[in-house]
Enzyme design. Structure first.
Site, PDB file in Angstrom:
ATOM      1  N   ASP A 120       0.974  -1.130   0.029  1.00 33.43           N
ATOM      2  CA  ASP A 120      -0.119   0.094  -0.352  1.00 33.43           C
ATOM      3  C   ASP A 120       0.944   1.107   0.067  1.00 33.43           C
ATOM      4  O   ASP A 120       2.184   1.053   0.405  1.00 33.43           O
ATOM      5  CB  ASP A 120      -1.059  -0.137   1.174  1.00 33.43           C
TER       6      ASP A 120
HETATM    7  C1  GLC Z   1      -4.546   4.018  -0.527  1.00 31.86           C
HETATM    8  C2  GLC Z   1      -5.264   2.678  -0.320  1.00 31.86           C
HETATM    9  C3  GLC Z   1      -5.440   1.963  -1.265  1.00 31.86           C
HETATM   10  C4  GLC Z   1      -4.941   2.610  -2.558  1.00 31.86           C
HETATM   11  C5  GLC Z   1      -3.686   3.011  -2.643  1.00 31.86           C
HETATM   12  C6  GLC Z   1      -3.307   4.007  -3.893  1.00 31.86           C
HETATM   13  O1  GLC Z   1      -3.946   4.357   0.804  1.00 31.86           O
HETATM   14  O2  GLC Z   1      -5.306   2.188   1.085  1.00 31.86           O
HETATM   15  O3  GLC Z   1      -6.534   0.982  -1.272  1.00 31.86           O
HETATM   16  O4  GLC Z   1      -5.240   1.584  -3.524  1.00 31.86           O
HETATM   17  O5  GLC Z   1      -3.398   4.017  -1.414  1.00 31.86           O
HETATM   18  O6  GLC Z   1      -4.379   5.135  -3.705  1.00 31.86           O
END
Ligand code: GLC
Length: 731
Positions: A269
């Site tokens: 993430d």
């Molecule tokens: C965010 C989310 C994830 C998302 C990523 C990119 O923090 O937790 O689900 O795909 O970052 O935006």
């Protein structure tokens, strides 16, 4: 530069064979079986040609939604995009929204709406739409499906997820993943694992027993890998047993790769990697991230300052990290690139088509849940002169809120628009908001009086209220159903309880329609309301779907994918465990396997509305249940009849109870389901084959699955609380 050029530059006359997927060319008399191409020879060639710096460029972000490429070798960047229910607007290489670009897209209903259809085929079609649009927009990876078991009603991202039950979660995720990946791009099962609250998600530590992990939280990921063949998985922000998920050898290597045979990519993430050596030496392949200053780190958008960047190169050169760890990551990245035809052509995508919009409508039609109906639905247009519509959610759009799953919708039909689209000129629609969507407001007597007057003097009245994703689509005011924030309780905001009570007092037939990603504490008015509908966030066609359901053009068939507790304290995550606090970042799953209906039915706590509950405008009769033991498991068959006046669909649910177990097992566990459409008066035989795995539990002492001899009860019904027929069988 195409790969062929790169290879011929590199390989100096490597034979053409190397460019083919490495598999024997079958002779004509041999039976030509479907051989999945492997690309290991090409991967070897490219890997040998790379410098350490080039390899490292591949394994961390190169912009807000890309990971690095190697121009010299003709290896492009990997491009990713959110989100689980629609392709997000363009960021370009930064985090600011690109302006003046054609980046609106199909805004599908959110995850819980899809799950509420209990329709595996729709899961596939949902993924197909998402894959076609992501492909069209030039994305290699779409960052969905999002799922983590729905454990607490407060979790801000429940709306994006699927279910409290691992089997329903798994079944809907698998179809979705296949739908996406059949479009030639990669899906991403997220967030691995147990990111079930948004509170301090980068700091909390999740503790749970091995049995809870194996029986509840892993199955949707195991199914995604082994049945869905998901090509990427996103490591969650939180710690799991005191180790960040992005650093966890147990989660990423032992379970995912060794036990489940996952050969895809693990991306972190965004900013979930916190340490170079820890991330480098486990199966975490790409460090994704954002503006480092947003996380209090040096470097801003200098991606070379990421953990798996310059620092890693230094440690490898110092002999502190073996380069083979990087090679393994690069292999996974290159394999994905070959598999998604990054170097040749993919099927053309498509975008904002009528087909996509009609799928969005179908998911809304089948996912909206009729919770209560005491003779007030469907409404009849005949003879209706005036329809009163009250509530800010009758006109509010939701697509752009909620955090990373936001969508710049091609359009979004609100309930008021849906009603106007459907009703004839002869029906006057009068609207009053009834409340203000504002952090500070409570109920407003003047607005209530206006709304009460409307419903008191109309032929029919519908209230559209409930929850929202935030006060705008900017991140800094995420609220309620949104990323990075949890609800503080289950009570409707903006003074809605008082308003609803006043509306029902003025017109007891007022229909209550709630938007939201999960349960609401309805005690203030639930007994007085005769008609209640759970709308979730039903996507761009939601207003039309709601109008059709309210007036009977569509017979509702949605079923709750999660229990709706009467009150928050009844929820097992709150009754048997406690929330983390600023002083205690521990999320301890003390409720064990007793999540959702597994708790309510075992501890005999009645929910407001049960898992699997959803009414229809017709009725269904279950009969002739037969249960038989076979070598492979248990066959179940029964007759289902539509005994009403209207065509409809029923979700037949099969639950299993182990009557004699060495440890405490739930009163029932969902092990099969089937959505059956029947015309009025029509019958059908419904059959299931339960494998023996459906009877097992995870034994921590033995470190494996156990099927104990003894009696099992097979229960078949319309919800966890509405078992119609059951039979026992000895194993
Ligand atoms: C965010 C989310 C994830 C998302 C990523 C990119 O923090 O937790 O689900 O795909 O970052 O935006």
């Amino acid at each position: 530069m195409k790969l062929t050029t790169a290879l011929s530059l590199l390989a100096f006359g490597v034979s053409l064979l190397l460019l083919l997927p490495s598999c024997e060319t079958p002779t004509t008399e041999e039976v030509v079986e479907e051989v999945t191409p492997t690309y290991e020879l090409q991967i070897d060639s490219l890997l040998q040609a790379m410098t350490l710096e080039e390899k490292t460029a591949l394994i961390h972000a190169s912009s807000s939604f890309t990971s690095g490429g190697i121009e010299r070798l003709g290896i492009p960047e990997l491009t990713m995009s959110d989100g689980p229910h629609g392709v997000r607007h363009e960021h370009g290489r930064d985090w600011e929204k690109d302006e003046n670009v054609a980046d609106s897209s199909t805004y599908l209903p959110v995850g819980v709406t899809l799950a509420a259809t209990w329709n595996r085929d729709l899961g596939y079609q949902f993924g197909e739409v998402l894959g076609q649009e992501a492909n069209y927009r030039g994305k290699d990876i779409i960052l969905g499906p999002g799922f983590n078991l729905i454990r607490s009603p407060l979790n801000g991202r429940n709306f994006e997820y699927l279910s409290e039950d691992p089997y329903l979660n798994a079944e809907m995720a698998v179809g979705y993943i296949k739908g996406v990946q059949d479009q030639g791009i990669a899906a991403c099962a997220k967030h691995y694992i147990a990111n079930t609250l948004e509170f301090e998600r980068e700091k909390v530590n999740v503790e749970m027993s091995e049995r809870v992990l194996r029986e509840l939280y892993l199955p949707p990921f195991k199914a995604s890998v082994q049945e869905g063949k998901v090509k990427t998985i996103m490591a969650a922000y939180n710690k799991f047993r005191d180790t960040y998920c992005a650093h966890s050898a147990y989660l990423l290597d032992t379970i995912l790769r060794k036990e489940y045979g996952f050969e895809g990519l693990v991306v972190s993430d965004w900013m979930a990697v916190k340490d170079t050596k820890k991330a480098a030496t486990v199966g975490l392949d790409i460090e994704m991230g954002t503006d480092l200053t947003m996380f209090g780190l040096e470097g801003g958008l200098d991606y070379d300052k990421f953990y798996l960047a310059d620092t890693l190169i230094t440690l490898v050169k110092a002999g502190e990290i073996d380069e083979s760890y990087i090679d393994a990551k690069v292999r996974n990245i290159l394999r994905l690139m070959f598999e998604i035809h990054k170097f040749d052509t993919r099927p053309a995508g498509s975008y904002n088509t009528a087909k996509h919009q009609s799928l969005a409508r179908k998911v809304a039609d089948e996912g909206i849940v009729l919770l209560k109906n005491e003779g007030v639905l469907p409404l009849a247009q005949d003879g209706m002169n005036k329809l009163a519509v009250v509530g800010a959610n009758a006109t509010r759009k939701h697509a752009g809120g909620g955090g990373s799953s936001q969508v710049k919708a091609y359009y979004e039909t609100t309930p008021l628009e849906g009603l106007s689209n459907m009703l004839s000129e002869g029906v006057a629609i009068e609207y009053a908001p009834g409340y203000v969507v504002d952090r500070e407001t409570k109920s407003d007597p003047t607005m209530i009086a206006e709304a009460v007057d409307l419903v008191a003097n109309a032929d029919a009245a519908v209230y559209f209220g409930g929850w929202i994703h935030g006060f705008s689509d900017a991140w800094d005011d995420n609220a309620y159903d949104a990323e990075s924030v949890d609800k503080s309780d289950m009570y409707l905001p903006f003074g809605q309880d008082e308003l609803i009570k006043a509306l029902l007092a003025a017109n007891p037939n007022t229909i209550i329609v709630l938007f939201g990603g999960g349960p609401t504490d309805m005690r203030a008015w639930q007994a007085d309301a005769k008609g209640i509908i759970q709308a979730w966030y039903p996507g761009m066609e939601g207003g039309n779907a709601l109008a059709a359901i309210l007036f009977g053009e569509v017979n509702p068939s949605g079923k709750l994918p999660m229990s709706f507790p009467v009150k928050l304290e009844d929820s097992p995550a709150h009754a048997l465990s406690e929330l983390p606090t600023p002083d205690n970042m521990l999320i301890d799953h003390k409720e064990g396997v007793f999540v959702g209906y597994r708790y309510f039915d075992t501890y005999e706590v009645a929910p407001a509305f049960a898992f699997g509950h959803g009414l229809s405008y017709t009725t269904f009769e279950y009969s002739d249940l037969a249960v038989a033991k076979t070598k492979e498991g248990i066959t179940v068959s029964l007759s289902l009849k539509n005994t009403g006046e209207q065509d409809g669909a029923e979700v037949v649910q099969v639950y299993v109870k182990d009557e004699e177990a060495a440890l405490r097992r739930p009163e029932k566990e969902l092990k099969e389901f089937q959505r059956v459409a029947l015309k009025a008066g029509e019958s059908a035989e419904v059959t299931f084959d339960l494998p023996t795995t459906a009877l097992q539990y995870y034994d921590e002492q033995k470190g494996g699955w156990v099927l104990e001899p003894g009696a099992f009860t097979i229960m078949v019904g319309s919800s966890a609380a509405d078992i119609r027929v059951q039979k026992s069988v000895d194993w």
